[in-house]
Design a protein around this motif. Structure first.
Motif, short mmCIF file in Angstrom:
data_model
loop_
_atom_site.label_atom_id
_atom_site.label_comp_id
_atom_site.label_asym_id
_atom_site.label_seq_id
_atom_site.Cartn_x
_atom_site.Cartn_y
_atom_site.Cartn_z
N VAL A 21 74.11 30.30 69.18
CA VAL A 21 73.74 31.45 68.37
C VAL A 21 72.28 31.81 68.61
N ILE A 22 71.39 30.84 68.48
CA ILE A 22 69.96 31.00 68.75
C ILE A 22 69.60 30.07 69.90
N GLY A 23 68.78 30.57 70.82
CA GLY A 23 68.36 29.75 71.95
C GLY A 23 69.16 30.01 73.21
N SER A 24 70.00 31.06 73.20
CA SER A 24 70.80 31.40 74.37
C SER A 24 69.99 32.29 75.31
N THR A 25 70.59 32.65 76.43
CA THR A 25 69.93 33.58 77.33
C THR A 25 69.87 34.98 76.73
N GLN A 26 70.79 35.27 75.78
CA GLN A 26 70.80 36.58 75.14
C GLN A 26 69.81 36.67 73.98
N GLN A 28 66.74 34.45 72.40
CA GLN A 28 65.85 33.30 72.42
C GLN A 28 65.40 32.93 71.00
N ASP A 29 64.57 31.90 70.92
CA ASP A 29 64.19 31.40 69.60
C ASP A 29 63.46 32.45 68.78
N ALA A 30 63.62 32.34 67.47
CA ALA A 30 62.94 33.19 66.50
C ALA A 30 62.10 32.25 65.64
N ASN A 187 64.47 37.11 60.04
CA ASN A 187 65.77 37.16 59.37
C ASN A 187 66.86 37.15 60.45
N VAL A 188 67.71 36.13 60.41
CA VAL A 188 68.79 36.02 61.37
C VAL A 188 70.10 35.87 60.61
N ILE A 189 71.10 36.67 60.96
CA ILE A 189 72.43 36.58 60.37
C ILE A 189 73.43 36.33 61.50
N PHE A 190 74.35 35.40 61.28
CA PHE A 190 75.44 35.15 62.21
C PHE A 190 76.75 35.38 61.47
N ALA A 236 59.18 32.75 56.94
CA ALA A 236 57.95 33.34 57.48
C ALA A 236 57.85 32.94 58.95
N ALA A 237 57.28 33.80 59.77
CA ALA A 237 57.11 33.49 61.18
C ALA A 237 56.14 32.32 61.34
N LEU A 238 56.40 31.47 62.34
CA LEU A 238 55.50 30.37 62.67
C LEU A 238 54.77 30.77 63.96
N ARG A 239 53.56 31.22 63.79
CA ARG A 239 52.82 31.78 64.93
C ARG A 239 52.02 30.69 65.64
N GLU A 240 52.74 29.85 66.34
CA GLU A 240 52.15 28.78 67.14
C GLU A 240 52.84 28.76 68.49
N PRO A 241 52.14 28.28 69.54
CA PRO A 241 52.78 28.20 70.85
C PRO A 241 54.00 27.28 70.82
N VAL A 242 55.04 27.66 71.54
CA VAL A 242 56.25 26.85 71.66
C VAL A 242 56.46 26.51 73.13
N VAL A 243 56.45 25.21 73.44
CA VAL A 243 56.77 24.75 74.78
C VAL A 243 57.95 23.80 74.65
N LYS A 244 59.07 24.16 75.30
CA LYS A 244 60.30 23.40 75.18
C LYS A 244 60.67 22.76 76.51
N TYR A 245 61.16 21.54 76.42
CA TYR A 245 61.75 20.87 77.57
C TYR A 245 62.94 20.07 77.06
N GLY A 246 64.13 20.67 77.15
CA GLY A 246 65.31 20.01 76.62
C GLY A 246 65.16 19.67 75.15
#
Length: 270
Positions: A21-26, A28-30, A187-190, A236-246
């Protein structure tokens, strides 16, 4: 503004088939919502292998089980049973190994796993584990409306999950009633079932099961349906850098490299 996105079919763990739902190629993270998966199967071959021991670092994990049951075990010595209607909350913090394995195979499996980012100052907090049975999840009932409060609040009810970066996590079922909330920055709704009409400051979308909505820059959000259901996330938005590796989520590439070294050196298992 309402934006619509599809889900993506993925395989994770030891081959469990899910919808991302979140984190796909369509979609990305919110931030602070990094990833959300729906595991919905009636074929045991699609989920029986579960999620064997694996690492996490830098975020929190909320697993909500609507049908089926899983067992949990982690490197901090926690063990638990996640039954139907229950919620499991893990703060991975500075690093943890854990496994989630199905306990029975004679029925449908339906649940959600959500990753919530940890703020920079809490990335290295000690790992924690909590498990909440179905009867401890508050439910708000009105004519044609049922809302289960997993985190945050709805009306006068407060959910049992309190993430370091506060969120609202609601499971909403509509049977002719109307649901309304004040909007947050994120705000995310699925849509999990049926057909639901979503309105946000005069903008309207009629959406079907399997659709994701990202709603921004509005004050109020309402939903109504003859028969429909949805999961709603707000924060509330978390305005910090996000670096993901798995399974590692940090603020810098250097912190990711350190997480990999710690995992390879067996430090997560201490």
């Amino acid at each position: 503004m309402i934006r619509l996105y599809p889900t993506q079919r993925v395989s994770d763990g030891a081959g469990v088939l899910m919808r991302r739902v979140i984190g796909s190629t369509q979609f990305q993270d919110a931030n602070p919502f990094l990833l959300m998966d729906e595991f919905k199967n009636d074929d045991r071959r699609e989920y029986e292998a579960g999620f064997p021991m694996h690492p996490h670092k830098g975020f929190e994990i909320i697993t909500y089980m609507k049908k089926g049951a899983f067992s949990h075990r982690d490197s901090s010595g926690h063990e638990g049973h996640l039954g139907e209607g229950g919620v499991q909350w893990i703060t991975a913090g500075k690093g943890i190994l854990h496994e989630e394995l199905p306990e029975k195979f004679d029925g449908d499996l339906l649940g959600f796993q959500l990753w919530v980012n940890l703020p920079k100052d809490h990335k290295l907090t000690e790992p924690q584990y909590s498990n909440f049975a179905a009867e401890s999840i508050p439910v708000v009932q009105h004519e044609g409306l049922q809302v289960k409060v997993i985190a945050g609040t709805y009306e006068d009810q407060e959910g049992p999950v309190h993430t370091h970066h506060p969120i609202h996590y609601l499971d909403v079922m509509l049977h002719g009633g109307e649901f309304a909330v004040e909007a947050n920055e994120v705000n995310v709704i699925f849509i999990t079932g049926g057909e639901v009409t979503i309105e946000a400051d005069g903008e309207k979308s009629i959406v079907h099961e399997g659709t994701i909505l990202s709603i921004t820059d509005v004050k109020t959000i309402t939903a109504h349906a003859n028969e429909g259901s949805m999961v709603m996330l707000r924060a509330a938005a978390l305005r910090e850098p996000v670096v993901k590796y798995g399974p590692f989520v940090m603020n810098t590439c250097e912190e990711i490299e350190q997480a990999i070294q710690e995992y390879q050196n067996g430090e997560f298992a201490k």
